[in-house]
Design a protein around this motif. Sequence first.
Motif: not given
Length: 296
Positions: A11, A13-16, A78, A80-81, A83, A119
Amino acid sequence: MPNSVLLMLNQPSADAPPHLVGAPTFALVDPALPQVSALDLGVTRGDGVFETIGVGDGHPQALEHHLRRFARSAAALDLPTPDSDVWRTAILAAIAELGAVPESSVKTVLTRGVEGDGRPTGWVHASLGADYDSARVDGLRVVMLDRGYRHDVEQTSPWLLAGAKTLSYAINRSVLREAARRSADDVIFVSSDGFVLEGPTSTVVYRSGDRLLTPGTGLGILEGTTQSSIFQWAESLGLGTGFERATPETLRQADAAWLVSSVRLAAPVRELDGMPFPVDHALSAGMNAHLLGLRE
């Protein structure tokens, strides 16, 4: 001791969403086997970002600076940030798996993943370092090439992603082949309106008297992590540092110049556009000793 270590992140990014619910944060995989889908947008379109971090004796140089720049590049696309906690842990795990070798490097990669999947794909690759002693001591033959953009492209055309460290590196490789055709080792980009920018994989630093300077901010060039470390060292010696909007003639009149980067470190320019260029051997040695010391 392995020559190469690859970790795939579950994972990035925690945004995905994760790739596998409940799976570990990352998995150690065989770098000789396929790990990324042929449909991944990082593969098909270069749609992703990366960082390369120098490592010595198991210690990464400027890790937090690299993580911040990684996040800024992702934001520019743009994506996902990233992590940062997950990436930091994976980076340190890859370094530990590779072992405390004198010099190595770690590459972090974040792509948009397979189109429509939602993802992102992320991995960390650690590998043994090459021998850069000749470049650091003897220096490089460098040519200046037109980048084809104005110096203010970052403000006028942000969609061109100037200043982001993206996977779209075909041009950065092409210019090195052009340099070879001109009997040179590396390149310094110049804007179409005549300002010095950066190398394809490096930051330009030059000495003018008792000051170390680098091209000014807002030029659509990558923020230099190694340049920042060198400036801190120079200031501790009482040297001045600063940013300057330089022209090719400014550079030709400099007392010395370097291409600095995370892995090769400080490589002095010994020839510029086919003409001999002064090399400050003492300052080069000091820069590289300092940078190598940051990895101890």
